[in-house]
Design an enzyme around this catalytic site. Structure first.
Site, mmCIF file in Angstrom:
data_model
loop_
_atom_site.group_PDB
_atom_site.id
_atom_site.type_symbol
_atom_site.label_atom_id
_atom_site.label_comp_id
_atom_site.label_asym_id
_atom_site.label_seq_id
_atom_site.Cartn_x
_atom_site.Cartn_y
_atom_site.Cartn_z
ATOM 1 N N LYS A 350 0.570 -1.227 0.006
ATOM 2 C CA LYS A 350 -0.534 0.312 0.003
ATOM 3 C C LYS A 350 0.298 1.326 -0.162
ATOM 4 O O LYS A 350 0.666 2.592 -0.634
ATOM 5 C CB LYS A 350 -0.719 -0.197 1.244
ATOM 6 C CG LYS A 350 -1.810 1.155 1.513
ATOM 7 C CD LYS A 350 -3.258 1.013 2.197
ATOM 8 C CE LYS A 350 -2.759 0.642 3.552
ATOM 9 N NZ LYS A 350 -3.796 1.532 4.001
ATOM 10 N N ARG A 355 2.608 6.060 -3.335
ATOM 11 C CA ARG A 355 3.732 7.155 -3.708
ATOM 12 C C ARG A 355 3.704 6.495 -4.974
ATOM 13 O O ARG A 355 4.287 7.863 -5.598
ATOM 14 C CB ARG A 355 5.518 6.608 -2.930
ATOM 15 C CG ARG A 355 4.827 7.240 -1.068
ATOM 16 C CD ARG A 355 5.992 6.459 -0.527
ATOM 17 N NE ARG A 355 6.342 6.611 0.993
ATOM 18 C CZ ARG A 355 5.333 6.564 1.522
ATOM 19 N NH1 ARG A 355 3.845 5.567 1.742
ATOM 20 N NH2 ARG A 355 5.437 6.043 2.861
ATOM 21 N N SER A 496 7.491 8.573 12.831
ATOM 22 C CA SER A 496 6.521 8.824 11.456
ATOM 23 C C SER A 496 7.037 8.880 10.232
ATOM 24 O O SER A 496 7.080 9.743 10.096
ATOM 25 C CB SER A 496 5.528 9.305 11.905
ATOM 26 O OG SER A 496 4.533 9.783 11.588
ATOM 27 N N ASP A 644 2.440 -0.660 11.966
ATOM 28 C CA ASP A 644 1.341 -1.321 11.722
ATOM 29 C C ASP A 644 0.753 -2.862 11.671
ATOM 30 O O ASP A 644 -0.710 -3.214 11.938
ATOM 31 C CB ASP A 644 1.278 -0.854 9.590
ATOM 32 C CG ASP A 644 0.630 0.716 9.891
ATOM 33 O OD1 ASP A 644 0.578 1.298 9.956
ATOM 34 O OD2 ASP A 644 1.125 0.647 8.586
#
EC number: 2.5.1.19
Length: 769
Positions: A350, A355, A496, A644
């Site tokens: 994903k 991107r 992040s 995640d």
């Protein structure tokens, strides 16, 4: 606009017109007063209607304190008037209101609003009656309705979670505006503000044109020689489309005439589309056994757009009394199955799919992408760049992007809808902050709760003008264009990839060299792919340097399988029985393999084979066999490398022997849901003992070495519409004693559209309802 300032409670609220909308509005205000007498918005509710029966019924039912069939008499003494009559009748009503004002029966400061579905004609009517639009006249339009109409079809929840568009004009009074806004918000409506011309243009396409087409097609078929058989054998699509042709003809006649110019423009555009479709069908040689590529692409584009719109609608809450059919809601019903075996491929990564669309759009030349993830999150990014003028062709997982260059994006006609995708919104914030045009980004209910100030704050330091919403700094995001961005030195408060990537993208347009320092290394897809597109990004340890002013050159991208998607099957193979699983051609970016490292520390039997590099990204096959897992203290340096994957790792920890402790993962609390709290609630409901920490969780595993014992009981789980929560508890069924039901699973389509089918193929038993 002055907030929290209004003329409520008022002495006398008058509703003119007791049809579905007017009566529902009055009933909603009345019910609120009954439930919260101390917060009542009107001491009296009166009404005007041409039907004496409706007035009598309203008074007898306790809804109305008084009523009249005469506007001049009925509005006397009112502080607030809401007009709910057909648009062509509105001028006459306003004339009677002015007559009452001139006679001293009604204060000239009385606040007036309406519910008409056209707004420019309403303002013209007000000018015609009063000479100029009164400051206390506030046009409004609730986007709500039902099959049935009239006073007895009233529904006090009709407007709950539906939009009400308020169209302020150049003379609008703040008190009047806030009063009308408060009335609708009290009924549970989502109030938005819009220019009247823009309102009429949008409604012409989304409401008035579809109604006109439904009337036209139904009338056409009714006049056909075989109309009896046509209607008898009509399929569901025709029935659903033509249903709106059963609406009141006088009302729609008035609407069509009131919004004439915008509707004619919409009809011209639709006529051009029909001509284009006709030409594509005529041009195809049916003697050749091949598809018509132009027609197929045209249909595929429409299908993609509809799926995108469908996902937008999926975020709309459903109320108990709503007449809306929430067909997008979905649940998993899973029976325990323990034998897990197979060789599989999971969807494309994903992060790389997002991107590839962004960088391909900004590049000079044509970029070809294979393996593109066909999930709703990645499609939201694709749709956003299409809306900004980029030609993107998609056939399955093959995408061709005709780049417009670093300075070639164009102004989107509408707010950009990001669905459930935090990646789309946060990364696009960096790109949009550097554009010459203004822009707005919105999202679904879940995304609208996620913090956006974490990207807005450093972007403002670069010179961006960006406005988030509410006290918590959430979407919608409004970005003012034509700003000069300057390079900054910024130390990320948390590791992040989304914040880092947002700033890297903004730095492409910034003057000077931007330096970003991470507390821990996070996924580096942005840095790798920008270098692949010929834009130099220098990474050294935890420091990234980007100099603005360069350009991107198109290249071909092969998207590897998503390790975050593979993680569900890795855990499934480790905790289940059977022979285990092999997952092919998975992206092995070292900033993403934390899940493998953690599972190995827990004792998982994992083999990596067929390692290679494709498009700058390492890939490999991963084989996982049934394993006796042990609880561990998860090293904090691995947390950003598996952020995640923690929901499914919590399932693995539940099946381990001993205790697993996670700290340093506060980032999990601001994902699609508070993943720490939501997982803890679900695990507890299934019988697992866990303790929530501020930045992590402690899980007491129930696994027994050498067995595949039942760790989880049966039960119902609320996923809070978080795709990773839903899939994680589906994996838990491999060690469950009874049925697990997971609600809110429709968002699984954001990242893994074929998850249930693939899980069933390797041994699970998921029934999707």
């Amino acid at each position: 606009m002055t907030k929290n300032r209004h003329a409520l409670p008022c002495e006398r609220l008058c509703v003119i017109g007791l049809g579905l909308i007017g009566a529902s509005f009055a009933q909603g205000i009345k019910n609120h007063a009954l439930q919260k007498p101390h917060a009542a918005l009107a001491k009296q509710i009166v009404a005007v209607d041409t039907s004496q029966d409706s007035i009598t019924d309203g008074v007898m039912s306790g809804l109305l304190d008084a009523g009249s069939t005469d506007v001049y008499e009925g509005v006397a003494g009112a502080d607030v008037i809401v007009i709910a009559v057909p648009v062509q009748a509105l001028a006459g009503v306003l004339g009677e209101i002015k007559r009452a004002m001139d006679a001293g029966k009604l204060a000239k400061e009385c606040i007036i609003s309406d519910v008409s579905s056209t707004k420019q004609s309403v303002l013209e009517a007000a000018r015609g009656v009063f000479g100029q639009v009164p400051p206390t006249f506030v046009p409004a339009h609730p986007i709500a309705g039902a099959e049935n109409s009239g006073f007895h079809a009233r529904n006090p929840e009709l407007f709950c979670h539906h939009k009400v568009i308020i169209c302020p004009h150049e003379r609008t009074d703040d008190v009047a505006l806030n009063t009308v806004q408060t009335l609708w918000q009290t009924l549970g409506a989502d109030v938005i503000f819009m220019d009247s011309a823009r309102h009429d243009e949008i409604l012409a396409y989304t409401s008035h044109l579809p109604h006109l087409l439904a009337f036209a097609l139904t009338e056409q078929l009714a006049g056909h020689d075989d109309n009896l058989d046509i209607f008898r054998y009509a399929a569901g699509g025709f029935r659903d489309f033509s249903r709106i042709a059963a609406s009141h003809p006088v009302m729609w006649h008035d609407i069509f005439m009131a919004n004439k110019q915008a509707l004619l423009t919409a009809l011209d555009a639709y006529q051009a589309q029909l001509t284009r479709a006709k030409q594509m069908i005529q041009a195809h040689d049916t003697s050749i056994n091949a598809q018509s590529e132009p027609l197929l692409q045209w249909l595929a584009t429409a299908r993609h757009a509809r799926r995108h719109f469908g996902h937008m609608l999926a975020g709309k809450p459903k109320t108990s009394l709503s007449n809306q059919d929430d067909t997008m809601s979905q649940s998993y019903y899973i029976q325990p199955q323990h034998d897990i075996s197979g060789v599989i491929s999971v969807p494309g990564d994903k992060s790389i799919s997002h991107r590839s669309i962004m960088f391909g759009s900004l590049a000079d030349g044509v970029t070809r992408v294979s393996g593109f993830l066909q999930g709703e999150d990645a499609l939201a990014t694709l749709q956003a760049f299409s809306d900004m003028g980029v030609k993107i062709e998609r056939t399955g997982d093959q995408v061709v992007i005709h780049g417009v260059g670093i300075d070639g994006l164009s102004t989107p006609k509408n707010p950009l809808y990001m669905g459930n995708s935090g990646t789309s919104m946060r990364l696009l914030a960096g790109i949009l902050s550097a554009q010459k045009f203004d822009s707005v980004m919105t999202g679904d209910v879940s995304l609208s709760k996620r913090p956006m100030e974490r990207v807005a704050v450093p972007l403002r330091q670069m010179g961006a003008k960006i406005q988030s919403t509410g006290e918590k700094g959430t979407a919608p995001l409004s970005i003012t264009g034509n700003q000069t961005l300057n390079a900054i030195h910024y130390e990320l408060p948390v590791a992040s990839a989304q914040i880092k990537s947002c700033l890297i993208l903004a730095a492409l347009w910034a003057q000077g060299e931007t330096v970003i320092v991470e507390p821990e290394v996070s996924r580096d897809h942005t840095e790798r792919m920008l270098n692949a597109f010929g834009y130099p990004v220098v990474s050294s340890g935890r420091e990234i340097r980007v100099t603005g002013g360069g350009r991107l050159s198109a290249c071909d991208i092969i998207v590897p399988a998503d390790i975050s998607s593979a993680a569900f099957f890795m855990v499934l193979a480790a905790i289940g029985g059977g022979e285990g699983l092999t997952i092919q051609k998975v992206g092995m970016n070292p900033t993403r393999t934390g899940v493998i490292d953690i599972l190995r520390l827990m004792g998982a039997d994992i083999t990596v084979s067929n390692e290679t590099v494709v498009g700058g990204e390492p890939i490999a096959d991963i084989t996982v066999r049934p394993s006796d897992l042990q609880g561990i203290d998860i090293p904090e340096h691995l947390v950003p490398l598996a952020i995640d994957e923690f929901p499914v790792l919590f399932v693995a920890a539940s099946c381990a022997t001993g205790t697993t402790r996670l700290t340093g993962a506060k980032e999990l609390r601001v994902k699609e849901s508070d993943r720490i709290a939501v997982m803890a609630d679900g695990l507890s409901a299934l019988g697992v003992d866990c303790t929530v920490l501020e930045d992590g969780i402690i899980i007491n595993g129930k696994g027994v070495a050498g067995t595949r014992n039942a760790v989880f009981g049966g039960g119902e789980i609320e996923s809070h519409h978080d795709h990773r929560i839903a899939m994680s508890f589906a994996v838990a069924s491999a060690r469950a004693a009874d049925e697990i039901v997971i609600h809110g699973t429709e968002t699984v389509a954001t990242s893994f559209p074929n998850f249930a089918d693939l899980a069933n193929r390797v041994g699970l038993k998921i029934d999707v309802k």
